[in-house]
Structures are given as C-alpha cells and as structure tokens.
Design a protein around this motif. Structure first.
Motif, PDB file in Angstrom:
ATOM      1  N   LEU A 286      50.214   2.624 -42.281  1.00  0.00           N
ATOM      2  CA  LEU A 286      49.049   1.763 -42.591  1.00  0.00           C
ATOM      3  C   LEU A 286      47.845   2.619 -42.173  1.00  0.00           C
TER       4      LEU A 286
ATOM      5  N   SER B  57      54.087  -9.173 -38.961  1.00  0.00           N
ATOM      6  CA  SER B  57      54.812 -10.007 -39.933  1.00  0.00           C
ATOM      7  C   SER B  57      56.307  -8.980 -40.536  1.00  0.00           C
TER       8      SER B  57
ATOM      9  N   ILE C  57      43.914   1.290 -43.439  1.00  0.00           N
ATOM     10  CA  ILE C  57      43.836   0.094 -43.587  1.00  0.00           C
ATOM     11  C   ILE C  57      43.219  -0.508 -42.177  1.00  0.00           C
TER      12      ILE C  57
ATOM     13  N   GLU D  38      48.245  -7.429 -38.029  1.00  0.00           N
ATOM     14  CA  GLU D  38      48.976  -8.528 -38.752  1.00  0.00           C
ATOM     15  C   GLU D  38      50.223  -8.187 -39.549  1.00  0.00           C
ATOM     16  N   ARG D  39      50.100  -6.931 -40.283  1.00  0.00           N
ATOM     17  CA  ARG D  39      51.011  -6.453 -41.148  1.00  0.00           C
ATOM     18  C   ARG D  39      52.396  -6.166 -40.117  1.00  0.00           C
TER      19      ARG D  39
ATOM     20  N   ARG E 297      53.593  -2.867 -47.641  1.00  0.00           N
ATOM     21  CA  ARG E 297      53.564  -3.943 -48.748  1.00  0.00           C
ATOM     22  C   ARG E 297      53.797  -3.080 -50.096  1.00  0.00           C
TER      23      ARG E 297
ATOM     24  N   GLU F 245      53.207   0.864 -37.880  1.00  0.00           N
ATOM     25  CA  GLU F 245      51.735   0.976 -38.106  1.00  0.00           C
ATOM     26  C   GLU F 245      51.345   2.376 -38.826  1.00  0.00           C
TER      27      GLU F 245
ATOM     28  N   LYS G 221      42.056  -2.310 -38.474  1.00  0.00           N
ATOM     29  CA  LYS G 221      42.710  -2.430 -37.396  1.00  0.00           C
ATOM     30  C   LYS G 221      43.441  -3.976 -37.504  1.00  0.00           C
ATOM     31  N   ASP G 222      42.635  -4.794 -37.682  1.00  0.00           N
ATOM     32  CA  ASP G 222      43.310  -6.139 -37.726  1.00  0.00           C
ATOM     33  C   ASP G 222      44.111  -6.353 -38.452  1.00  0.00           C
ATOM     34  N   GLU G 223      44.179  -5.789 -39.755  1.00  0.00           N
ATOM     35  CA  GLU G 223      45.039  -6.233 -40.871  1.00  0.00           C
ATOM     36  C   GLU G 223      46.471  -5.506 -40.390  1.00  0.00           C
ATOM     37  N   ARG G 224      46.149  -4.392 -39.865  1.00  0.00           N
ATOM     38  CA  ARG G 224      47.298  -3.532 -39.558  1.00  0.00           C
ATOM     39  C   ARG G 224      48.081  -4.388 -38.458  1.00  0.00           C
TER      40      ARG G 224
END
Lengths: 262, 250
Positions: free
Chosen positions: A110, A126, A115, A122-123, A161, A107, A117-120
């Motif tokens: 990120l 994945s 970026i 998820e990333r 990414r 993390e 928190k929620d998106e962090r």
C-alpha cells in the motif's frame, strides 16, 4: 462485516509460448497456451512437477516476458506487473520480510502504491480480520506458525484490493490440517470480494475442491491437455464435497490425463 | 536464577585458577620478565591513579573509533555499489579479497612516512584495517538478497529504489553488522599496534616505553588493560548488533 463489492478481472491467454534462450540449448517450456478466465472465476492450473506451471505464473504476473502470444487483463496487454493483480507464493518464509511486523508487511504494498496513511491503516486492519489474524499485528512473521505466515501473505495480497489473485502452490509447505483451513479461507475470500482467482498446484484434490474449472498442463513443452469444468456446488465442504461421486470422477480423469502423458 | 547454573560462572573459576597458577609459578621463577600476579596488580592499581594512563586510554579509544567510523562510512556505500553491479563485483572481487588479507602492519612504514607519528597516521592505518572487510561483507549482503523477496516486491510494482530500500538494504544489514564486528576488533588492535610499532600516540606507545625501560610489571598491567578493553568493546558491539539485527537467523 460488509465489504466494498468489487468485480473480478477477466484474464485471457492467447497462444502464449515461452522459450528460455541463452546458456546452451534453448528451453521450450510453454507451447501455445490459450485460456480465458471469466471475472470472479476460480481456475486451478495443475500439471506434473516441472511442467512449467511456475513459468506460466511468472508470465501472468508480468515478471517474465512472453516469447510469443499475448496475455490480456481486462483487454489490456500485460507487460509489467498489473495494478489489479496480487500474488501469494509458496515460500512464505522468504516472501515476508523478517524485519517488519505483520502489520508493516501487509502495509508495504500500500505504501508502494502511495496510499494515504489513514486508509492504509484501515485496509491493514480489515485484511487482518479477513484472514483471522486478529491480535497478531505487532508480532514478527518468524514468531508465527507456517499457516499463520501464509495467512499474512494472503492478507498482504488482499490489502491492495486486487481484482485478480494469483497463488503459486500456496499450501505446499504447511501441515494437512492447516492446509484444509487455508483452502476454505481462500474460498471465503473469493466469495467476499468476487475476485478472479488462479491457483497453481500439483495437488489434484485441491485443484478440484477449490475451482470452477481446472486447466491441465502436460508435456514438454507444456500444452493444455484439457480444461475441465467442476460442476460441484458452492459453498464446498471438506467432507461432503470430497465424498461426492463427481469429485472422485473428476479427480480420476485429471489423474489419468497427467499420468497418461508422461 | 542465572547464577544457579554452574555454566554461567565457570569462566570466573578458570580465570581465578589461571591467576593463581601464574602467581605460584612466577614466585618460584623469580625472574624479571615474569613478575608475579600480585606485582602486576600493584602496578595496575598504581597506573589507574595516573592521569597519563587515562589520557592514553582515551587516545587509543579515539583512534580506534574515529578510524572505525571513517572506515564504515567509506566502505558501506562502496560495498553496496559493488554488490549491486555484476560487472563491478566481478572486476573488483580479486583485488578486494587480496587487499582484505594484507595486515595493516605491512603498510605501516608507508603511512608513517606520509604523516609521521601523529594521530593522523594512526587513524589512517585503522581505516585501512577496517575498510576492506566491511566492503566485502556489504557486497555479499547485497548479493544475498532473496530473489523471492525481490520478485514479491516487483509483483507489487515496486520501483528500483523501493526494492533497494525495502529489500536490498535490510538484507545487507546483518552482513554489514558482521563486517563491523570483525572491523571493531581490528580497529582496536591496529590502534594499539600503531603505538607499539610506529610510536604513534596511545596505550601501545606507553607499553613499548615500559618494555624498553624494563618495567615488566607495567608491561603486563598494560596487557591486562588491553585485554579488558577488547572484551568490553566486543560485548558492546555484540549488544548493539543484537538490538539492531533482531531478526538474525530467523
């Protein structure tokens, strides 16, 4: 699973030269290196140890400035670490933070990119799935095997990414079986995301097995001895690809280039 | 079972044996400066019943802890700053190494002149005893930050502040903790010495009074208390260290 499709970045080296000055005699390490890496291409850079592969990598990542020449990423001159670039280093034990869990390690970049928190979250999840580390997110790096630690480093690179992934001898400190697994993981990652991939290695087999093209560096200062296209088809297979006659020929050609120039 | 392994209770046997030998030798010596183990334990038991003793113990502990905290609060930022700056590191290295090895007892008379036999005097001396070892450790901690880690963060476009927060500080933390461990022992010792030699408040002073008065069982009882306090404080600090620096040696 589906992945948001991205395109790789285009990398161009124009007459890149590096000389370290100060502390006694100047050290001329790289001499007029030129090369183009097309989007989504996999390029291996091989050469004898001490030839300056790591120096070249530091220039690419913007960690060290070039003495002369230019490095362009999608046409933009590289002067500091580019947003779209991620790295994986050989020393996973030293590049991962022992005080952070696997998830927090992945993390961190990120967080640095601010970026949400929620998106962090998820990333991170994945990326963990991509490298096959499900269920290890809350463990610490030192509780994992070497191969798993290097998977964490790869996941960390992927989570941001990147459009270009740069790896410096990433499999040099893991055992042989793990090494083959990680090689195939890197090929899968390239396929899944279409990212441009650069691999610095001293292992000729590995260089040929993975790449579309192999850049051979030799000499002091180092220059490009040859750029060798690898016509072997993807997906590659650890048994079949390595048994292919072309594989042996290419390997032999590179071996002679490196040995002949010594 | 932990108790099934003789290694885990060997210390108890050696302790019991030592007390037994002390008892046998002291009874036969029959000399005032060597009271028997039983006399000492009687004195200790009586002492534990007095409010004066617990007051002394509290004051000694307070001096050590307040001095330790002030010392750490001053030393950590100083050490970090010195460690981050090559020029500051090189120019202060000798002075710091020099000051680090000066026992606080050397400056005791000076501090005594400034503050008299007050709690201020004791705390100041503890701060002096704590300060330099923590500064030096924090400095080394900063300089020990792995360049690979810093490169990794740089490649992720980390700012100078982010590198400090995510790499330098966590890397320095185990060193600061080690410095604190050393400093804690020093703090306890100095807080006792200020009473013993400088007549500052606390257990050290009571011990000195007992000695002057020729009350040897009490002198030894105090020594037993000091030893136990030292061990307990060390255990506490080690336990805290283990919890915070859980990645040490990994």
């Amino acid at each position: 699973m589906t992945h948001p499709m991205r395109t790789g970045a285009r990398l161009e080296l124009k007459d890149v030269t590096k000389t370290y000055t100060g502390h006694g005699a100047d050290k001329h390490v790289l001499d007029h290196i030129s090369c183009i890496v097309e989007p989504g291409e996999f390029l291996s850079i091989v050469g004898p140890s001490g030839v300056g592969k790591t120096t070249l990598l530091r220039l690419l990542t913007g960690l060290t400035p070039v003495t002369s020449g230019e490095i362009l990423l999608d046409g933009k001159k590289v002067t500091s670490p580019p947003e779209d670039l991620a790295i994986v280093l050989q020393e996973y034990t030293r590049s991962l933070m022992p005080w952070l869990t696997v998830e927090k390690n992945i993390e961190l970049p990120l967080k640095l990119k601010k970026i949400a928190k929620d998106e962090r979250g998820e990333r991170v999840q994945s990326a963990i799935i991509e490298v096959g580390l499900e269920g290890n997110g809350s463990r610490y790096p030192w509780q994992l095997s070497g191969g798993m630690q290097q998977r964490v480093a790869i996941a960390r690179a992927l989570a941001s990414r990147p459009r270009i992934l740069v790896m410096d001898e990433p499999f040099a400190s893991v055992d042989a079986q793990t090494r083959l697994d990680l090689e195939d993981l890197v090929l899968k990652v390239r396929d899944d995301f279409g990212i441009t991939t650069l691999l610095v290695t001293h292992d000729m087999d590995e260089a040929v097995y993975l790449a579309d093209r192999v850049l051979v560096l030799t000499g002091k200062p180092a220059h490009v001895a040859a750029e060798i296209a690898v016509p072997l088809v993807y997906p590659r297979d650890q048994v079949e690809t390595r048994a292919h006659p072309d594989f042996g020929h290419l390997r032999g050609e590179i071996y002679q280039l490196i040995r002949g120039k010594r | 079972m932990r108790f099934a392994n003789p290694k885990n209770w060997l210390w108890l046997i050696s302790l019991g044996g030592s007390i037994l030998i002390w008892q046998l030798v002291s009874v036969n010596l029959n000399d005032r400066p060597f009271p028997s183990a039983s006399k000492i334990s009687n004195a200790l038991w009586a002492m534990l019943q007095t409010g004066e003793f617990w007051g002394d113990l509290g004051v000694t502990f307070l001096i050590a802890m307040v001095g330790l905290i002030i010392g750490i609060v001053l030393a950590v930022p100083l050490g970090l700053l010195v460690g981050l700056n090559e020029f500051a590191f090189r120019s202060t290295k000798f002075i710091l190494d020099f000051l680090k090895v000066i026992p606080p007892i050397v400056v005791l008379p000076l501090v005594l002149l400034m503050f008299g036999t007050t709690i201020k005097f004791s705390i100041t001396l503890v701060v002096f005893g704590v300060l330099f070892s923590v500064i030096v450790q924090a400095t080394y901690g900063v300089r020990d930050t792995d360049p690979v880690l810093l490169d990794t963060l740089s490649a992720f476009n980390a700012s100078k502040y982010a590198r400090l927060k995510y790499a330098v500080l966590p890397s320095a933390l185990p060193f600061i903790a080690t410095g604190t461990k050393i400093a804690t022992s020093a703090a306890v010792i100095v807080s006792i010495v200020t009473g013993l030699v400088g007549s500052g408040p606390g257990l050290g002073h009571s011990l000195s009074v007992a000695e002057t008065g020729g009350n040897f069982p009490n002198v030894y009882a105090y020594v037993v208390v000091l030893g136990v306090v030292g061990i307990l404080v060390n255990m506490l600090v080690s336990a805290i260290d283990k919890r915070i620096i859980f990645w040490r040696g990994k």
